[in-house]
Design an enzyme around this catalytic site. Structure first.
Site, mmCIF file in Angstrom:
data_model
loop_
_atom_site.group_PDB
_atom_site.id
_atom_site.type_symbol
_atom_site.label_atom_id
_atom_site.label_comp_id
_atom_site.label_asym_id
_atom_site.label_seq_id
_atom_site.Cartn_x
_atom_site.Cartn_y
_atom_site.Cartn_z
ATOM 1 N N SER A 61 0.792 -1.236 0.000
ATOM 2 C CA SER A 61 0.000 0.000 0.000
ATOM 3 C C SER A 61 0.820 1.280 0.000
ATOM 4 O O SER A 61 0.244 2.368 -0.024
ATOM 5 C CB SER A 61 -0.960 0.014 1.192
ATOM 6 O OG SER A 61 -2.058 -0.837 0.935
ATOM 7 N N LYS A 64 -0.171 3.668 -2.643
ATOM 8 C CA LYS A 64 -1.226 4.676 -2.509
ATOM 9 C C LYS A 64 -0.669 6.093 -2.383
ATOM 10 O O LYS A 64 -1.418 7.063 -2.565
ATOM 11 C CB LYS A 64 -2.109 4.349 -1.311
ATOM 12 C CG LYS A 64 -2.930 3.069 -1.463
ATOM 13 C CD LYS A 64 -3.904 2.904 -0.317
ATOM 14 C CE LYS A 64 -4.761 1.658 -0.475
ATOM 15 N NZ LYS A 64 -4.093 0.447 0.024
ATOM 16 N N SER A 116 -5.742 3.317 4.694
ATOM 17 C CA SER A 116 -5.279 2.450 3.605
ATOM 18 C C SER A 116 -6.431 1.730 2.917
ATOM 19 O O SER A 116 -6.332 0.570 2.539
ATOM 20 C CB SER A 116 -4.259 1.431 4.128
ATOM 21 O OG SER A 116 -3.398 1.006 3.099
ATOM 22 N N LYS A 226 3.138 6.434 5.776
ATOM 23 C CA LYS A 226 2.259 5.384 5.233
ATOM 24 C C LYS A 226 2.786 3.997 5.551
ATOM 25 O O LYS A 226 3.990 3.740 5.482
ATOM 26 C CB LYS A 226 2.154 5.545 3.704
ATOM 27 C CG LYS A 226 1.172 4.587 3.032
ATOM 28 C CD LYS A 226 -0.265 5.017 3.267
ATOM 29 C CE LYS A 226 -1.270 3.981 2.752
ATOM 30 N NZ LYS A 226 -1.336 2.783 3.612
#
Length: 301
Positions: A61, A64, A116, A226
């Site tokens: 992820s 993203k 997420s 993140k």
């Protein structure tokens, strides 16, 4: 007979304690096992430590971040996005949006970065480009423009199996992406959030979404950014920390162990190093940083 049984139990307990007391220090001195990482002092633009930064690895992820960058630069953050069935038909983690929900594009960016949410990432892609396939082309074009020389993206969320096989990046590419992204103040604000509330404008329903980034609560100097995880990618993290006028950025790919503790230790060692020596720092035992070693002592999400 009873006394003999007690003696055996006492011997067994003593042996167990002895084994634990001798194994713990050895385990504590082992370096963390991470496939690829890099720690950079942003203020001095120098690398403190790195390992295999050009190795192609699934970023999960962390993908993203690029999806968020494209959305933040679209000029459409105030637009209302109608959630499609395709966006909701993805694997967890997701916000739980329903087909027909009407969500601000800005809120979808927040959901994809903070929680997420895969459904948010796919909804962003479909709204901005008309299809996931077209958005992926935009992702790869934007990645090259940013300076990501080795990355290939197959979807906006970070899936890496089945039809989305081939979603790869490197620590150095992800560092370049994040250094670019943090020039946007709104990006920085979003990545520091521990929770968000998203409202569906059609029904008035609210979604409460929480971050997966445990470093924000654990480490007082953490300021984002993140997390990422899939079974194939392992535990991934891009983190930023500020301490005493120092600004550090960490990229960690496929960490085998407690990534939060590893990140804290890596940041603390970097903050403790003299700024003038960050490009090539040697520990007291002679271990050279800025090479490929760590100094001794240390669902898709």
């Amino acid at each position: 007979m009873k006394r003999f049984g007690l003696s055996l139990a006492a011997l067994f307990f003593a042996a167990l304690v002895s084994q634990l007391s001798f194994s713990s220090p050895a385990e504590a001195s082992r370096p963390p096992v991470i496939d690829s990482y890099i720690v950079k002092d942003l203020g001095y633009s120098r690398v403190f430590m790195q390992k295999d930064t050009s190795r192609l690895i699934r970023p999960a992820s962390l993908t993203k971040i690029l999806t968020a960058v494209i959305a933040l630069e679209s000029g459409k953050l105030d637009q209302v996005v109608v959630i499609s069935p395709e966006a909701t038909g993805v694997e967890p983690t997701k916000a739980g949006f329903r087909p027909g929900d009407r969500i601000l594009l800005l809120d979808l960016v927040k959901a994809s970065m903070v929680n997420s949410s895969n459904d948010a990432a796919f909804a962003i892609a479909i709204h901005l480009s008309g299809s996931v396939e077209k958005f992926v082309r935009a992702m790869n074009y934007r990645a090259r423009a940013i300076g990501m020389k080795s990355s290939t993206f197959t979807n906006p969320a970070g899936f890496d199996t089945g039809r989305y096989t081939g979603n790869y990046s490197t620590a150095e590419d992800l560092l370049a992406l994040t250094e670019y992204a943090i020039h946007n103040p709104l990006f920085n604000e979003i990545t520091m959030l521990e929770s968000i509330v998203v409202r569906d404008k059609r029904s008035g329903r609210y979604y409460l979404l929480r971050t997966h980034n445990k470093l924000l609560a654990r480490y007082p100097y953490a300021v984002g950014i993140k997390t990422g995880f899939t079974r194939s990618a392992g535990k991934c993290l891009i983190a930023r920390a500020r301490k005493e006028n120092r600004d550090m950025l960490l990229v960690m790919l496929n960490a085998k162990g407690d990534r939060w503790t590893m990140a804290e230790e890596m940041f603390e060692k970097a903050f403790a190093a003299p700024a003038s020596s960050l490009s090539r720092y040697a520990d007291a035992d002679g271990t050279v940083q800025g090479g490929s070693e760590w100094m001794h002592g240390g669902r898709i999400e």
